[in-house]
Design a protein around this motif. Sequence first.
Motif, PDB file in Angstrom:
ATOM      1  N   TYR A  25       0.838  -1.183   0.000  1.00  0.00           N
ATOM      2  CA  TYR A  25       0.000   0.000   0.000  1.00  0.00           C
ATOM      3  C   TYR A  25       0.877   1.239   0.000  1.00  0.00           C
ATOM      4  O   TYR A  25       2.073   1.162   0.291  1.00  0.00           O
ATOM      5  N   ASP A  26       0.272   2.324  -0.337  1.00  0.00           N
ATOM      6  CA  ASP A  26       1.001   3.576  -0.366  1.00  0.00           C
ATOM      7  C   ASP A  26       0.200   4.627   0.387  1.00  0.00           C
ATOM      8  O   ASP A  26      -0.981   4.832   0.098  1.00  0.00           O
ATOM      9  N   THR A  27       0.813   5.250   1.357  1.00  0.00           N
ATOM     10  CA  THR A  27       0.164   6.295   2.120  1.00  0.00           C
ATOM     11  C   THR A  27       1.223   7.161   2.770  1.00  0.00           C
ATOM     12  O   THR A  27       2.327   6.704   3.039  1.00  0.00           O
ATOM     13  N   SER A  28       0.848   8.392   3.052  1.00  0.00           N
ATOM     14  CA  SER A  28       1.707   9.278   3.821  1.00  0.00           C
ATOM     15  C   SER A  28       1.235   9.370   5.269  1.00  0.00           C
ATOM     16  O   SER A  28       1.849  10.052   6.090  1.00  0.00           O
ATOM     17  N   GLU A  29       0.144   8.653   5.569  1.00  0.00           N
ATOM     18  CA  GLU A  29      -0.397   8.666   6.920  1.00  0.00           C
ATOM     19  C   GLU A  29       0.473   7.809   7.843  1.00  0.00           C
ATOM     20  O   GLU A  29       1.127   6.865   7.402  1.00  0.00           O
ATOM     21  N   ASN A  30       0.425   8.154   9.119  1.00  0.00           N
ATOM     22  CA  ASN A  30       1.154   7.361  10.102  1.00  0.00           C
ATOM     23  C   ASN A  30       0.234   6.404  10.846  1.00  0.00           C
ATOM     24  O   ASN A  30       0.655   5.319  11.250  1.00  0.00           O
ATOM     25  N   ASN A  31      -1.017   6.793  10.977  1.00  0.00           N
ATOM     26  CA  ASN A  31      -1.981   5.966  11.700  1.00  0.00           C
ATOM     27  C   ASN A  31      -3.067   5.496  10.739  1.00  0.00           C
ATOM     28  O   ASN A  31      -3.709   6.307  10.070  1.00  0.00           O
ATOM     29  N   TYR A  32      -3.250   4.194  10.711  1.00  0.00           N
ATOM     30  CA  TYR A  32      -4.230   3.630   9.787  1.00  0.00           C
ATOM     31  C   TYR A  32      -4.496   2.181  10.195  1.00  0.00           C
ATOM     32  O   TYR A  32      -3.893   1.662  11.143  1.00  0.00           O
ATOM     33  N   TYR A  33      -5.423   1.574   9.498  1.00  0.00           N
ATOM     34  CA  TYR A  33      -5.795   0.188   9.757  1.00  0.00           C
ATOM     35  C   TYR A  33      -5.749  -0.572   8.445  1.00  0.00           C
ATOM     36  O   TYR A  33      -6.073  -0.032   7.376  1.00  0.00           O
ATOM     37  N   LEU A  34      -5.382  -1.824   8.560  1.00  0.00           N
ATOM     38  CA  LEU A  34      -5.318  -2.702   7.392  1.00  0.00           C
ATOM     39  C   LEU A  34      -6.160  -3.937   7.666  1.00  0.00           C
ATOM     40  O   LEU A  34      -6.239  -4.410   8.803  1.00  0.00           O
ATOM     41  N   PHE A  35      -6.761  -4.443   6.628  1.00  0.00           N
ATOM     42  CA  PHE A  35      -7.681  -5.572   6.761  1.00  0.00           C
ATOM     43  C   PHE A  35      -7.443  -6.570   5.631  1.00  0.00           C
ATOM     44  O   PHE A  35      -7.046  -6.205   4.528  1.00  0.00           O
TER      45      PHE A  35
END
Lengths: 115, 115
Positions: A25-35
């Motif tokens: 995945y690609d994101t600049s976020e630091n906090n997230y959830y993956l499923f």
Amino acid sequence: AQTVTQSQPEMSVQEAETVTLSCTYDTSENNYYLFWYKQPPSRQMILVIRQEAYKQQNATENRFSVNFQKAAKSFSLKISDSQLGDTAMYFCAFIRDSGTYKYIFGTGTRLKVLA
Amino acid sequence: EPEVTQTPSHQVTQMGQEVILRCVPISNHLYFYWYRQILGQKVEFLVSFYNNEISEKSEIFDDQFSVERPDGSNFTLKIRSTKLEDSAMYFCASSESSGSADTQYFGPGTRLTVL
């Protein structure tokens, strides 16, 4: 913008063997959830496992476990002791931890468990 | 175990016709969602709905689309004048509370075919 990539459109595994499905995945976020969601033929998507990005420990749910590599932005699913009932489409999904309800999905991996 | 249900499982319509896709979310859930998946493509977010209002929508969700909770149990997606490119699988989902951390539970989908 966030993206989720599943590079394996189809995979097969012998019953009782172990298989690993890839997701990046690609994101600049630091906090997230993956499923990881599983969609058996003609059935609804059901949650297999989830991972909070702030947790370093990899999530495990019975025969299903993940290898979460935050720096590499990788989130693979390992299915141990594969069973015929594991035959399904598997989707990787991402959601960032603020101000959104929107899951971002990969294109899916179709897994077939062979007897 | 409670499930999200959707009707019909398959809807065939002529281009330009209106369709209504129906969903019954899990009974104690307060947040509702629609996603769609064009054949061979990713599952894409359309809209989220809470407290009788749209809380988030994607660029796909244009004026041709609307959502409604007409009673205490149903959640509907209306497409006013269907186009060929609206042919897709439409998934309804619900979650108990707000926030990215809350798992969304998906229905089995309605396959919409626009001729």
